[in-house]
Write a protein that holds these residues in place. Structure first.
Motif, PDB file in Angstrom:
ATOM      1  N   ILE A  46       3.286   6.814   9.457  1.00  0.00           N
ATOM      2  CA  ILE A  46       3.745   5.454   9.753  1.00  0.00           C
ATOM      3  C   ILE A  46       3.592   5.153  11.241  1.00  0.00           C
ATOM      4  O   ILE A  46       3.158   4.059  11.624  1.00  0.00           O
ATOM      5  CB  ILE A  46       5.205   5.258   9.284  1.00  0.00           C
ATOM      6  N   LYS A  47       3.906   6.104  12.088  1.00  0.00           N
ATOM      7  CA  LYS A  47       3.753   5.896  13.537  1.00  0.00           C
ATOM      8  C   LYS A  47       2.294   5.648  13.894  1.00  0.00           C
ATOM      9  O   LYS A  47       1.982   4.773  14.700  1.00  0.00           O
ATOM     10  CB  LYS A  47       4.304   7.091  14.306  1.00  0.00           C
ATOM     11  N   ILE A  48       1.396   6.406  13.303  1.00  0.00           N
ATOM     12  CA  ILE A  48      -0.042   6.225  13.555  1.00  0.00           C
ATOM     13  C   ILE A  48      -0.487   4.854  13.065  1.00  0.00           C
ATOM     14  O   ILE A  48      -1.205   4.131  13.765  1.00  0.00           O
ATOM     15  CB  ILE A  48      -0.856   7.348  12.875  1.00  0.00           C
ATOM     16  N   THR A  56       2.668  -4.753   3.192  1.00  0.00           N
ATOM     17  CA  THR A  56       3.652  -3.726   3.511  1.00  0.00           C
ATOM     18  C   THR A  56       2.984  -2.397   3.208  1.00  0.00           C
ATOM     19  O   THR A  56       2.424  -2.216   2.127  1.00  0.00           O
ATOM     20  CB  THR A  56       4.924  -3.882   2.645  1.00  0.00           C
ATOM     21  N   GLY A  57       3.016  -1.486   4.161  1.00  0.00           N
ATOM     22  CA  GLY A  57       2.476  -0.149   3.960  1.00  0.00           C
ATOM     23  C   GLY A  57       3.619   0.844   4.015  1.00  0.00           C
ATOM     24  O   GLY A  57       4.431   0.795   4.937  1.00  0.00           O
ATOM     25  N   ILE A  58       3.713   1.703   3.007  1.00  0.00           N
ATOM     26  CA  ILE A  58       4.775   2.707   3.015  1.00  0.00           C
ATOM     27  C   ILE A  58       4.191   4.104   2.879  1.00  0.00           C
ATOM     28  O   ILE A  58       3.157   4.303   2.250  1.00  0.00           O
ATOM     29  CB  ILE A  58       5.835   2.463   1.910  1.00  0.00           C
ATOM     30  N   ASP A  76       0.871  -1.166   0.000  1.00  0.00           N
ATOM     31  CA  ASP A  76       0.000   0.000   0.000  1.00  0.00           C
ATOM     32  C   ASP A  76       0.911   1.220   0.000  1.00  0.00           C
ATOM     33  O   ASP A  76       1.479   1.585   1.029  1.00  0.00           O
ATOM     34  CB  ASP A  76      -0.902  -0.049   1.238  1.00  0.00           C
ATOM     35  N   VAL A  77       1.090   1.827  -1.177  1.00  0.00           N
ATOM     36  CA  VAL A  77       1.989   2.968  -1.348  1.00  0.00           C
ATOM     37  C   VAL A  77       1.239   4.240  -0.960  1.00  0.00           C
ATOM     38  O   VAL A  77       0.160   4.509  -1.490  1.00  0.00           O
ATOM     39  CB  VAL A  77       2.502   3.054  -2.802  1.00  0.00           C
ATOM     40  N   GLY A  78       1.811   4.996  -0.029  1.00  0.00           N
ATOM     41  CA  GLY A  78       1.118   6.174   0.492  1.00  0.00           C
ATOM     42  C   GLY A  78       0.038   5.753   1.465  1.00  0.00           C
ATOM     43  O   GLY A  78      -1.078   6.253   1.433  1.00  0.00           O
ATOM     44  N   LEU A  99      -0.692  -1.144  -4.679  1.00  0.00           N
ATOM     45  CA  LEU A  99      -1.828  -0.227  -4.613  1.00  0.00           C
ATOM     46  C   LEU A  99      -1.341   1.171  -4.257  1.00  0.00           C
ATOM     47  O   LEU A  99      -0.576   1.337  -3.301  1.00  0.00           O
ATOM     48  CB  LEU A  99      -2.833  -0.701  -3.558  1.00  0.00           C
ATOM     49  N   ALA A 100      -1.774   2.157  -5.029  1.00  0.00           N
ATOM     50  CA  ALA A 100      -1.436   3.560  -4.769  1.00  0.00           C
ATOM     51  C   ALA A 100      -2.713   4.379  -4.958  1.00  0.00           C
ATOM     52  O   ALA A 100      -3.066   4.741  -6.069  1.00  0.00           O
ATOM     53  CB  ALA A 100      -0.331   4.031  -5.705  1.00  0.00           C
ATOM     54  N   LEU A 101      -3.410   4.610  -3.865  1.00  0.00           N
ATOM     55  CA  LEU A 101      -4.703   5.286  -3.930  1.00  0.00           C
ATOM     56  C   LEU A 101      -4.588   6.729  -3.446  1.00  0.00           C
ATOM     57  O   LEU A 101      -4.126   6.984  -2.338  1.00  0.00           O
ATOM     58  CB  LEU A 101      -5.733   4.532  -3.085  1.00  0.00           C
ATOM     59  N   GLU A 102      -4.988   7.646  -4.304  1.00  0.00           N
ATOM     60  CA  GLU A 102      -4.936   9.085  -4.011  1.00  0.00           C
ATOM     61  C   GLU A 102      -3.530   9.517  -3.597  1.00  0.00           C
ATOM     62  O   GLU A 102      -3.343  10.258  -2.640  1.00  0.00           O
ATOM     63  CB  GLU A 102      -5.961   9.475  -2.937  1.00  0.00           C
TER      64      GLU A 102
END
Length: 180
Positions: free
Chosen positions: A89-91, A80-82, A60-62, A126-129
């Protein structure tokens, strides 16, 4: 002391479906239904399964606070979320820790380009908005393609490129209402 700090951080930055990101929370079920249907079809997975993405690696990009990453993990994906913003990222990490089904999500403060340099690849990217926020959309799309395994899937969404959409989504939502 660490528990107290963590609790205060959690209270201050918890997900709030009625807060400033209310439109994103409202949109998420529709986006998830589309993503689930599309990716189940692409990967020939049973859309009625509770965990149709078992065995697949998604990025999940962004990712922001993880509003998309968490449901994907609950559907069985290794996620993986970036995000380039450390606070996001902390949230996301803090929220994911509260549920054993999402605590395994790998959240990284990095960019798609950095992961390309590391030669990381995923079944679904995935790169949403996000694309409307990058300096060079064409290069960003090349990075997303490089992160996608052969026969994988890339899902990108963005607002329409009209003046009305720009005024509504970017100016009003971000700068006036501070939704993003």
């Amino acid at each position: 002391m660490m528990i107290t700090v963590k609790f205060i951080f959690h209270v201050a930055f918890r997900w709030d479906a009625e807060g400033p990101f209310k439109p994103l929370h409202a949109l998420n079920p529709t986006r998830l239904a589309f993503i689930r249907s599309t990716l189940c079809h692409h990967f020939r997975k049973d859309p009625d399964s509770a965990r149709p993405f078992e065995g697949l690696k998604f990025i999940d990009v962004g990712c922001g606070g993880g509003i998309l990453s968490e449901p994907l993990a609950r559907m069985g994906a290794t996620v993986t979320g970036i995000d380039a913003v450390d606070k996001n990222i902390k949230i996301a990490r803090l929220h994911a820790e509260s549920d054993p089904a999402t605590s395994s999500i790998e959240y990284l403060c990095t960019t798609a380009e950095n992961l390309v340099d590391e030669q990381r690849q995923f079944d679904a990217v995935l790169a949403l908005e996000v694309i409307e926020h990058v300096a060079d959309p064409a290069e960003f799309c090349k990075s997303l393609a490089a992160l996608t395994v052969p026969s994988g899937a890339t899902v990108i969404s963005t607002v329409n490129r009209t003046m009305r959409a720009y005024a509504t989504a970017i100016v009003a939502a971000e700068y006036i209402l501070h939704w993003v």
